[in-house]
Write a protein that holds these residues in place. Structure first.
Motif, PDB file in Angstrom:
ATOM      1  N   GLN A  15      43.193  34.199  40.699  1.00 38.10           N
ATOM      2  CA  GLN A  15      43.454  35.624  40.943  1.00 38.10           C
ATOM      3  C   GLN A  15      42.496  36.478  40.124  1.00 38.10           C
ATOM      4  O   GLN A  15      42.012  37.505  40.590  1.00 38.10           O
ATOM      5  CB  GLN A  15      44.889  35.966  40.554  1.00 38.10           C
ATOM      6  N   ARG A  16      42.227  36.027  38.899  1.00 32.76           N
ATOM      7  CA  ARG A  16      41.321  36.798  38.042  1.00 32.76           C
ATOM      8  C   ARG A  16      39.935  36.876  38.680  1.00 32.76           C
ATOM      9  O   ARG A  16      39.312  37.934  38.744  1.00 32.76           O
ATOM     10  CB  ARG A  16      41.220  36.143  36.667  1.00 32.76           C
ATOM     11  N   ILE A  17      39.496  35.714  39.173  1.00 35.16           N
ATOM     12  CA  ILE A  17      38.172  35.699  39.799  1.00 35.16           C
ATOM     13  C   ILE A  17      38.151  36.638  41.002  1.00 35.16           C
ATOM     14  O   ILE A  17      37.248  37.462  41.166  1.00 35.16           O
ATOM     15  CB  ILE A  17      37.814  34.269  40.236  1.00 35.16           C
ATOM     16  N   MET A  18      39.198  36.517  41.837  1.00 32.12           N
ATOM     17  CA  MET A  18      39.231  37.343  43.044  1.00 32.12           C
ATOM     18  C   MET A  18      39.357  38.825  42.702  1.00 32.12           C
ATOM     19  O   MET A  18      38.865  39.682  43.438  1.00 32.12           O
ATOM     20  CB  MET A  18      40.398  36.909  43.934  1.00 32.12           C
ATOM     21  N   THR A  19      40.019  39.127  41.580  1.00 31.02           N
ATOM     22  CA  THR A  19      40.155  40.527  41.202  1.00 31.02           C
ATOM     23  C   THR A  19      38.796  41.136  40.883  1.00 31.02           C
ATOM     24  O   THR A  19      38.492  42.255  41.296  1.00 31.02           O
ATOM     25  CB  THR A  19      41.082  40.649  39.973  1.00 31.02           C
ATOM     26  N   TRP A  20      37.970  40.365  40.174  1.00 29.44           N
ATOM     27  CA  TRP A  20      36.629  40.871  39.869  1.00 29.44           C
ATOM     28  C   TRP A  20      35.812  41.033  41.144  1.00 29.44           C
ATOM     29  O   TRP A  20      35.051  41.989  41.305  1.00 29.44           O
ATOM     30  CB  TRP A  20      35.912  39.944  38.873  1.00 29.44           C
ATOM     31  N   VAL A  21      35.997  40.083  42.060  1.00 29.52           N
ATOM     32  CA  VAL A  21      35.303  40.188  43.350  1.00 29.52           C
ATOM     33  C   VAL A  21      35.771  41.445  44.084  1.00 29.52           C
ATOM     34  O   VAL A  21      34.972  42.180  44.679  1.00 29.52           O
ATOM     35  CB  VAL A  21      35.568  38.928  44.199  1.00 29.52           C
ATOM     36  N   SER A  22      37.074  41.729  44.025  1.00 28.35           N
ATOM     37  CA  SER A  22      37.611  42.922  44.689  1.00 28.35           C
ATOM     38  C   SER A  22      37.034  44.186  44.075  1.00 28.35           C
ATOM     39  O   SER A  22      36.709  45.135  44.792  1.00 28.35           O
ATOM     40  CB  SER A  22      39.137  42.957  44.555  1.00 28.35           C
ATOM     41  N   LEU A  23      36.921  44.180  42.748  1.00 27.04           N
ATOM     42  CA  LEU A  23      36.349  45.355  42.087  1.00 27.04           C
ATOM     43  C   LEU A  23      34.897  45.561  42.526  1.00 27.04           C
ATOM     44  O   LEU A  23      34.465  46.688  42.792  1.00 27.04           O
ATOM     45  CB  LEU A  23      36.418  45.189  40.563  1.00 27.04           C
ATOM     46  N   ALA A  24      34.172  44.435  42.628  1.00 30.06           N
ATOM     47  CA  ALA A  24      32.784  44.530  43.100  1.00 30.06           C
ATOM     48  C   ALA A  24      32.754  45.103  44.514  1.00 30.06           C
ATOM     49  O   ALA A  24      31.927  45.960  44.850  1.00 30.06           O
ATOM     50  CB  ALA A  24      32.129  43.150  43.070  1.00 30.06           C
ATOM     51  N   GLY A  25      33.714  44.629  45.351  1.00 27.20           N
ATOM     52  CA  GLY A  25      33.804  45.148  46.722  1.00 27.20           C
ATOM     53  C   GLY A  25      34.079  46.640  46.725  1.00 27.20           C
ATOM     54  O   GLY A  25      33.501  47.390  47.524  1.00 27.20           O
ATOM     55  N   ALA A  26      34.958  47.092  45.817  1.00 32.22           N
ATOM     56  CA  ALA A  26      35.291  48.515  45.753  1.00 32.22           C
ATOM     57  C   ALA A  26      34.056  49.336  45.388  1.00 32.22           C
ATOM     58  O   ALA A  26      33.823  50.416  45.954  1.00 32.22           O
ATOM     59  CB  ALA A  26      36.406  48.743  44.730  1.00 32.22           C
ATOM     60  N   ILE A  27      33.260  48.807  44.459  1.00 27.68           N
ATOM     61  CA  ILE A  27      32.048  49.532  44.057  1.00 27.68           C
ATOM     62  C   ILE A  27      31.075  49.633  45.237  1.00 27.68           C
ATOM     63  O   ILE A  27      30.511  50.694  45.521  1.00 27.68           O
ATOM     64  CB  ILE A  27      31.384  48.820  42.848  1.00 27.68           C
TER      65      ILE A  27
END
Lengths: 455, 256
Positions: A15-27
């Motif tokens: 989940q932590r990894i995917m959360t960072w990926v999601s943040l990158a997606g948001a940017i």
């Protein structure tokens, strides 16, 4: 607030990894305007998909798992906190969409501007509907679904009457009341004691077969089953009916669900230029669905082969042959069902026959690749990070493809992918076989879905 | 005539960099009833499963009925073995009767009458799907699935861990009945020492991946324990330090 959100986003390593990926997606989504004009739309859609897709698509399920977990039963007010975190996550998702709308208004050259408040309300309603509907098994409340379906119908009505949609002028009160009632309903349900119940049938296929054994009676015959080895390997009754149903579900669930979303959003279901069924859209989602399902389904097979080790003749190479044969049978079924879908699409839309043919070939090759990759990953005992990376890659590929198609490109440029996928599938198959021949069943154990566990 | 059924020769097994089994050499012969003791994480499950070919040893060898265990292919040999794993293999949506019927289809010599009788005696609800069964009921069903083909070698990995005292007693009586003919061989791991004392004729104690005790139960209690531990003997048999001690006391003493 961050601690609450961490219940959903930061609990497990993946989940932590995917959360960072999601943040990158948001940017990427918010700064889409820095990209060259030709890839702005794909970047916006892919970024938005990553930013919202992962945290929100798992939020409802994570919430259910959290409040059903006996380990957390004694944590004071955990159920209320979890519900509050779910609400926060929904709000965060809606606000992200709002920010994207503002960004679009500022930098897009389109004549139509989006009303941020209306878009936020729309996003909040849709996300609420999704996360609340997924709770009915836990809160035992069908009434909850009624309250969240109501705004969906309202949105549908609003979109049909006005494609630009301004809920603040159409049905604002209805939306707000319905969604708030849904959330209040959930919070009230959280005040009740935790209800522990068995999971629903772990696999849809189990419910599709008749049951030959009557209760409380010793029955030596198993009944309709293609092979006992297949049943042990798959973890449910193995028969042609269940396999066919599984393949049909994999091929049809995603496209039908996506058409449902389009219907709710009031988008025209028929192609605006030709007035025909959007077969390319339907077939692409079908392709994605069967690939995702196969990867999940076959991933457990290498570990479950241990159940055959002392029961079936042959060494590990023979067990590989049993598994490979079953997998190829399933691929044949995928080809047959995909051909039927393609034929149906061809008759309905009178499309160029190359499209449906490519779809069938794509289904078979992509399913083969994802299945063998699942087997390879499990047999090699790879870390779940690998799966997460592959999941992200598949999501990105799919989102870029959809975006490319929406922006008017032809499917033809994707044709070259099919032989490439087939070649990759063959290579992965060889690697999977090699991994299975030295599999260590002490280290790789089957994942289990269990119901009641009491002494 | 006694046959060597399992032979472990300098067996070593690692997971990542952690050495789980270290230089284990032992034999199981026809008619042996071996009880395997060890702390949690001592390597009991790994030892039993490696002996049955579920894993390939990192060094050394394991043979089963005279063949390398991890490459065994002959169905006749496989069908001489019954294995009850620690984690059951039930299919969640299948009723007990269906699951046993399914397992029975793998074997030509499936004894439905025996299974029917045991299911009645052990009060196993065959009409319920596995997902609705308690842990103890699941364990009973697993045991039934391993006994239906009347195997010569029965390997049980903590078979009674979740059984209630009555079910445990009935199960042990059944095992005693099975081994009384002298043709069956049983290897089982357990934490319940009293159960082991009731049926085992030989004891293995695993400590830090080493088989520190491999002794007939009677010898162990009467003469003391000969510890095959690196760095010297803790209780030389000749000294008789453990003589007269109960098995549980010996086990605790070994792990001090």
């Amino acid at each position: 607030m961050m601690r609450l959100l961490s219940l959903f986003l930061y609990y497990f390593r993946w989940q932590r990894i995917m959360t960072w990926v999601s943040l990158a997606g948001a940017i990427v989504m918010l700064l889409y305007f820095v990209f060259p004009p030709s890839i702005r739309t794909p970047a916006l859609i892919a970024g938005g998909g990553l930013a919202l897709g992962f945290p929100l698509s798992f939020a409802g399920i994570s919430f259910r798992q959290l409040i059903s977990n006996r380990r957390f039963a004694l944590v004071p007010r955990l159920r209320m906190f979890a519900a509050a975190a779910l609400l926060l996550l929904t709000l965060a998702g809606a606000l992200t969409v709002c920010a994207a709308a503002i960004s679009l208004n500022a930098y897009s050259e389109a004549e139509v501007t989006l009303e941020p408040v209306a878009v936020t309300l729309l996003a909040f309603t849709l996300i609420s509907a999704y996360v609340l509907i997924s709770q009915w098994l836990v809160v035992y409340s069908m009434g909850l679904i009624g309250f969240v379906l109501l705004p969906l119908v309202a949105i549908r009505v609003s979109f049909v009457s006005d494609p630009l949609f301004d809920p603040l002028t159409v049905e604002p009160l209805l939306l707000v009341v319905a969604v708030c009632t849904g959330w209040i309903w959930l919070f009230l349900a959280m005040r009740r004691p935790a209800v522990h119940r068995s999971l629903a049938a772990p696999h849809w296929g189990a419910a599709l077969c008749s049951d030959p054994a009557s209760p409380q009676q010793w029955h030596p015959d198993f009944g309709p089953v293609a092979s006992p080895a297949g049943a042990l390997m798959r973890g449910f009754r193995d028969g042609l009916r269940t396999r066919l149903a599984g393949v049909a579900l994999g091929l049809l669930f995603f496209p039908v669900a996506m058409l449902g979303v389009l219907w709710i959003l009031g988008a025209p279901l028929l192609d605006s230029e030709s007035g025909r069924f959007p077969s390319a859209f339907f077939l692409l989602w079908s392709l994605f669905g069967i690939a995702a399902q196969s990867s999940m389904l076959f991933r457990n097979w290498p570990a479950r082969l241990r159940y055959l080790w002392l029961r079936r003749a042959g060494d590990r190479a023979e067990l590989w042959r049993i598994m490979d044969r079953a997998l190829l049978n399933d691929l044949t079924l995928v080809g047959v069902v995909a051909s039927m879908i393609a034929l149906a699409c061809m008759f309905i839309t009178a499309d160029d026959p190359r499209y449906p043919l490519s779809y069938v070939a794509g289904c078979v090759t992509l399913t083969a690749l994802s299945s063998y990759f699942g087997v390879l990953s499990r047999a090699s005992g790879w870390h779940s990070i690998v799966d997460a990376v592959v999941l992200i890659a598949v999501m990105l590929l799919c989102l870029f493809n959809v975006a490319a198609l929406r922006s008017g490109d032809s499917l033809e440029r994707l044709y070259w992918l099919i032989p490439l996928l087939a070649a990759c599938a063959l290579v992965v198959r060889v690697l999977a076989r090699r991994a299975l021949l030295r599999i260590d069943w002490c280290a790789i154990r089957p994942m289990r879905i269990t119901g009641k566990q009491t002494n | 005539m006694t046959e060597t059924i399992i032979k472990l020769d300098q067996l070593e097994k690692c997971f990542d960099s952690h050495e789980v089994l270290r230089s284990i050499s032992a034999e199981v012969r026809t008619g042996d009833v071996i009880g395997l003791l060890g702390l949690n994480g001592a390597g009991k499950t790994t030892l039993l499963e490696t002996a049955l070919g579920f894993a390939v040893p990192d060094s050394g060898s394991t043979s089963l009925f005279g063949r390398p265990a991890s490459a065994i292919a002959d169905e006749r040999i496989k069908h001489r073995i019954g294995f009850v794993p620690q984690q059951d293999e039930l299919i969640e949506t299948m009723k007990g009767s269906e699951f046993l019927g399914l397992i029975g289809r793998f074997y030509s010599s499936w004894n439905s009458d025996l299974i029917g009788r045991l299911a009645r005696d052990w009060d196993v609800p065959l009409g319920k799907p596995a997902m609705k069964l308690s842990v103890g009921q699941r364990q009973k069903l697993s045991i039934l699935a391993a006994l239906g083909h009347e195997p010569e070698l029965i390997v049980l990995d903590e078979p009674v861990a979740s059984l209630d005292p009555l079910a445990r007693r009935i199960f042990l009586q059944e095992l005693i009945g099975m081994v009384s003919s002298g043709e069956r061989t049983i290897v089982f791991s357990t934490h319940i020492v009293s159960d082991l004392e009731r049926i085992a004729n030989r004891v293995w104690v695993l400590k830090d991946g080493r088989l520190v005790v491999d002794e007939a139960l009677d010898n162990l209690k009467e003469s003391g324990v000969k510890v095959a531990q690196a760095g010297g003997s803790r209780f030389p048999a000749s000294s008789g330090v453990t003589a007269g001690m109960s098995l549980e006391e010996i086990f605790l003493e070994l792990h001090k």
